[in-house]
Design an enzyme around this catalytic site. Structure first.
Site, PDB file in Angstrom:
ATOM      1  N   GLY A  66       6.849  -6.302   0.331  1.00 22.67           N
ATOM      2  CA  GLY A  66       6.112  -6.235   1.590  1.00 22.67           C
ATOM      3  C   GLY A  66       7.009  -6.618   2.751  1.00 22.67           C
ATOM      4  O   GLY A  66       8.242  -6.519   2.655  1.00 22.67           O
ATOM      5  N   SER A  67       6.396  -7.090   3.818  1.00 25.00           N
ATOM      6  CA  SER A  67       7.170  -7.325   5.039  1.00 25.00           C
ATOM      7  C   SER A  67       7.978  -8.626   4.955  1.00 25.00           C
ATOM      8  O   SER A  67       7.633  -9.553   4.217  1.00 25.00           O
ATOM      9  CB  SER A  67       6.227  -7.398   6.240  1.00 25.00           C
ATOM     10  OG  SER A  67       5.539  -8.633   6.210  1.00 25.00           O
TER      11      SER A  67
ATOM     12  N   TRP B 275       0.814  -1.219   0.000  1.00 30.51           N
ATOM     13  CA  TRP B 275       0.000   0.000   0.000  1.00 30.51           C
ATOM     14  C   TRP B 275       0.848   1.269   0.000  1.00 30.51           C
ATOM     15  O   TRP B 275       0.329   2.353  -0.209  1.00 30.51           O
ATOM     16  CB  TRP B 275      -0.955   0.010   1.207  1.00 30.51           C
ATOM     17  CG  TRP B 275      -0.250  -0.304   2.504  1.00 30.51           C
ATOM     18  CD1 TRP B 275      -0.256  -1.505   3.148  1.00 30.51           C
ATOM     19  CD2 TRP B 275       0.578   0.568   3.292  1.00 30.51           C
ATOM     20  NE1 TRP B 275       0.531  -1.443   4.278  1.00 30.51           N
ATOM     21  CE2 TRP B 275       1.052  -0.178   4.396  1.00 30.51           C
ATOM     22  CE3 TRP B 275       0.965   1.899   3.178  1.00 30.51           C
ATOM     23  CZ2 TRP B 275       1.895   0.360   5.370  1.00 30.51           C
ATOM     24  CZ3 TRP B 275       1.818   2.437   4.142  1.00 30.51           C
ATOM     25  CH2 TRP B 275       2.261   1.666   5.221  1.00 30.51           C
ATOM     26  N   ASN B 276       2.155   1.172   0.284  1.00 26.19           N
ATOM     27  CA  ASN B 276       2.916   2.429   0.427  1.00 26.19           C
ATOM     28  C   ASN B 276       3.249   3.076  -0.917  1.00 26.19           C
ATOM     29  O   ASN B 276       3.399   4.283  -1.006  1.00 26.19           O
ATOM     30  CB  ASN B 276       4.179   2.226   1.282  1.00 26.19           C
ATOM     31  CG  ASN B 276       5.146   1.236   0.708  1.00 26.19           C
ATOM     32  OD1 ASN B 276       4.803   0.442  -0.167  1.00 26.19           O
ATOM     33  ND2 ASN B 276       6.368   1.247   1.192  1.00 26.19           N
TER      34      ASN B 276
ATOM     35  N   GLU C 122      11.719  -1.963  12.066  1.00 24.34           N
ATOM     36  CA  GLU C 122      11.394  -0.985  11.033  1.00 24.34           C
ATOM     37  C   GLU C 122      10.271  -0.092  11.577  1.00 24.34           C
ATOM     38  O   GLU C 122       9.198  -0.589  11.927  1.00 24.34           O
ATOM     39  CB  GLU C 122      10.934  -1.745   9.787  1.00 24.34           C
ATOM     40  CG  GLU C 122      10.963  -0.935   8.545  1.00 24.34           C
ATOM     41  CD  GLU C 122      10.645  -1.775   7.301  1.00 24.34           C
ATOM     42  OE1 GLU C 122      10.068  -2.873   7.427  1.00 24.34           O
ATOM     43  OE2 GLU C 122      10.961  -1.298   6.204  1.00 24.34           O
TER      44      GLU C 122
ATOM     45  N   LYS D  11      -2.082  -8.899  -7.284  1.00 20.40           N
ATOM     46  CA  LYS D  11      -2.934  -8.657  -6.121  1.00 20.40           C
ATOM     47  C   LYS D  11      -2.445  -7.386  -5.435  1.00 20.40           C
ATOM     48  O   LYS D  11      -1.431  -7.392  -4.719  1.00 20.40           O
ATOM     49  CB  LYS D  11      -2.876  -9.829  -5.137  1.00 20.40           C
ATOM     50  CG  LYS D  11      -3.891  -9.649  -4.016  1.00 20.40           C
ATOM     51  CD  LYS D  11      -3.349 -10.067  -2.666  1.00 20.40           C
ATOM     52  CE  LYS D  11      -4.315  -9.721  -1.553  1.00 20.40           C
ATOM     53  NZ  LYS D  11      -4.450  -8.269  -1.319  1.00 20.40           N
TER      54      LYS D  11
ATOM     55  N   ALA E 139      -2.640  -4.268  -2.622  1.00 20.74           N
ATOM     56  CA  ALA E 139      -2.991  -4.260  -1.198  1.00 20.74           C
ATOM     57  C   ALA E 139      -4.472  -3.912  -1.024  1.00 20.74           C
ATOM     58  O   ALA E 139      -5.014  -3.099  -1.785  1.00 20.74           O
ATOM     59  CB  ALA E 139      -2.139  -3.223  -0.477  1.00 20.74           C
TER      60      ALA E 139
ATOM     61  N   LEU F 117      11.761  -6.940   0.604  1.00 23.22           N
ATOM     62  CA  LEU F 117      11.189  -7.060   1.958  1.00 23.22           C
ATOM     63  C   LEU F 117      11.594  -5.865   2.837  1.00 23.22           C
ATOM     64  O   LEU F 117      11.950  -4.808   2.338  1.00 23.22           O
ATOM     65  CB  LEU F 117      11.611  -8.407   2.552  1.00 23.22           C
ATOM     66  CG  LEU F 117      11.306  -9.621   1.656  1.00 23.22           C
ATOM     67  CD1 LEU F 117      11.799 -10.918   2.281  1.00 23.22           C
ATOM     68  CD2 LEU F 117       9.818  -9.719   1.333  1.00 23.22           C
TER      69      LEU F 117
HETATM   70  C1  SIN Z   1      11.350   3.067  -3.638  1.00 18.61           C
HETATM   71  O1  SIN Z   1      11.170   2.442  -4.675  1.00 18.61           O
HETATM   72  O2  SIN Z   1      12.019   4.099  -3.627  1.00 18.61           O
HETATM   73  C2  SIN Z   1      10.761   2.609  -2.319  1.00 18.61           C
HETATM   74  C3  SIN Z   1      10.047   1.337  -2.431  1.00 18.61           C
HETATM   75  C4  SIN Z   1       9.627   0.715  -1.122  1.00 18.61           C
HETATM   76  O3  SIN Z   1       9.468   1.351  -0.116  1.00 18.61           O
HETATM   77  O4  SIN Z   1       9.442  -0.489  -1.122  1.00 18.61           O
END
Ligand code: SIN
Length: 486
Positions: free
Chosen positions: A236-237, A158-159, A389, A182, A184, A259
């Site tokens: 993801g995590s 989702w980020n 994290e 898929k 988030a 990850l």
């Molecule tokens: C990025 O591509 O700069 C960050 C990607 C992430 O947080 O997984």
């Protein structure tokens, strides 16, 4: 500020299977919220195992057609997709901000960032070369060709709901693979909108499928168990990545795993302080601290420690935290309340263990998903913020004396994604960069991400690389053709 995306042509609420936009078999739906306001934006389909299986079968059916196209044909379609994404950048960014929370300027940047992978892999699609290897026996020739790995399954976070998907779909399609995605549960709209544009760009039915649903277990379970899927790519995590790798073992799928991280930013006494402050601000607070490569541990050499803390706090106190859809907002909310609770726990535990709150240190007043930008001085390696994290706008600042101490502290983690150093000493740049157990090292630079670099980690931060000339390999098999009797 209320925002309506209801009239957007790009607002899609159904899943995409075999070129059809479809409901869930159960007709069930799941709500998508704006984290800044708590407002429900829309209901999207809530699909599960059966729909995932059909999507995989569709991708398998489409594979001969797509992989049989020339590289130029695939490249031309990807170029069109890039053009459409960029032509719709503003609207895609508004959808992204509405569902994810990041400020509009960051969302626009993310759309362009994701599109840059589409452009890059449209170009790289045409450079998948083979090899001829001198034979060890008379009368033989060894040829090596590269072939698409087959059906790919992608699970994205989702980020970066747009860019992380684009950087998986683009190389997959460039290589000749078909894909089932898929996104988030919190942020499906960005994925669906770019899939719609891919369809408009001429991607044939079944080549990209998007399964949207709240049961990661059902969808991920089918993706990992189904023998038609030949590769799983996941961002993801680390705990979820480990589980997916275990599940993929039964059918020996190729995996790419991007990850968790625990990035150190190491600032030496000889650093340019302005540069270092700027680098720390960008890398710590991008997306309100919710990236895998955000600086998690700010490590500052004793000689400039106090000055650094004071100047960083002065800069951070200028942030305008709020709804990402407001022009003046520099930093948005976290993705949900659970995320805020996690950050609050980490800060409280650091303070209980002796950290000093220089700025922030509490939940935000703007809404349930906000946490104040926070600076913690006197942080210690024994604290949870050193090991875990944070994924929030919190900068714990650790003090070190020597290079050896800094390197040991930086490597004292199971993670190994990104790391950063600030120094003007050339010998130190080489020594520390080589000693850091990380997939990426930024030297006097924290904005390291782009389509041309190999993005990825070592240790428990994952395997595989995304972007760059190396990124296509993750979607290709290397095949030997040994010609005998010549
Ligand atoms: C990025 O591509 O700069 C960050 C990607 C992430 O947080 O997984």
């Amino acid at each position: 500020m209320a925002f309506s995306i209801q009239n957007s042509e790009l607002l899609v609420t159904k899943g995409l299977i075999d070129g059809q936009w479809v409901d869930a078999d159960s007709k069930g739906t799941v709500a998508v919220f704006n984290p800044a306001t708590g407002e429900e934006l829309v209901q999207v389909v809530d699909m599960g195992e059966a729909e995932t299986r059909r999507a995989i079968e569709a991708a398998n059916k489409a594979f001969p057609l797509w992989s049989g196209k020339t590289a130029k044909e695939r490249s031309d379609i990807l170029e069109k997709w890039f053009d459409l994404i960029m032509a719709n950048q503003d609207e895609l960014a508004a959808i992204l901000t509405a569902e994810q929370g990041k400020p509009l300027f960051e969302a626009k940047g993310e759309i362009a960032y994701g599109a840059s992978y589409v452009k890059w892999f449209a170009e790289e699609a045409r450079r998948v070369y083979g090899d001829i290897i001198p034979a060890a026996q008379q009368g033989r020739r060894n040829l090596v060709i590269k072939q698409p790995i087959g059906v790919v399954a992608a699970i994205t976070p989702w980020n970066f709901p747009s860019a992380m998907l684009a950087r998986k779909i683009a190389p997959a399609l460039a290589a000749g693979c078909t894909i089932v995605c898929k996104p988030a549960t919190e942020t499906p709209l960005s994925a669906l909108s770019i899939a719609l544009l891919a369809e408009q760009a001429g991607v044939p039915a079944g080549v990209i499928n998007v399964v949207v649903g709240s049961s990661s277990r059902a969808i991920g379970g089918e993706m990992t168990a189904n023998p038609l899927v030949r590769k799983l790519t996941f961002t993801g995590s680390t705990p979820v990545g480990k589980l997916l790798m275990k599940q993929c073992a039964d059918t020996v799928k190729r995996t790419s795993m991007e990850l968790g991280g625990n990035a150190p930013i190491i600032i030496f006494d000889d650093a340019d302080l302005d540069q270092a402050i700027n680098g720390a601000l960008i890398s710590k607070f991008r997306n309100s601290g919710q990236t895998c490569i955000c600086s998690n541990r700010v490590m500052v050499q004793a000689g400039i420690y106090d000055r650094f803390v004071e100047r960083l706090a002065a800069e951070v106190s200028q942030f305008k935290v709020g709804n990402g859809l407001e022009e003046s907002t520099t930093h948005g909310p976290l993705v949900n309340e659970k995320a805020v609770n996690g950050v609050a726990e980490l800060v409280d535990s650091a303070v209980a263990d002796g950290a000093r709150v220089v700025l922030g240190g509490a939940r935000g007043e703007q809404g349930a998903c906000f946490y104040q930008p926070t600076i913690l001085a006197d942080a210690k390696p024994s604290m949870r913020v050193f090991k875990e994290e944070i994924f929030g706008p919190v900068a714990p600042i650790f003090k070190f004396e020597t290079d050896e101490e800094a390197i040991a502290m930086a490597n004292d983690t199971e993670f190994g994604l990104a790391s950063y150093i600030y120094t003007n000493n050339l010998k130190r740049i080489w020594n520390v960069s080589e000693a850091l157990e990380y997939g990426m090292v930024g030297v006097n630079e924290t904005a390291i991400s782009s389509e041309v670099i190999p993005f990825g980690g070592v240790k428990e931060s994952g395997q595989g690389r995304e972007g760059s000339k190396y990124g296509l390999d993750d979607y290709l098999e290397t095949k030997l053709i040994c010609l005998g009797g010549l």
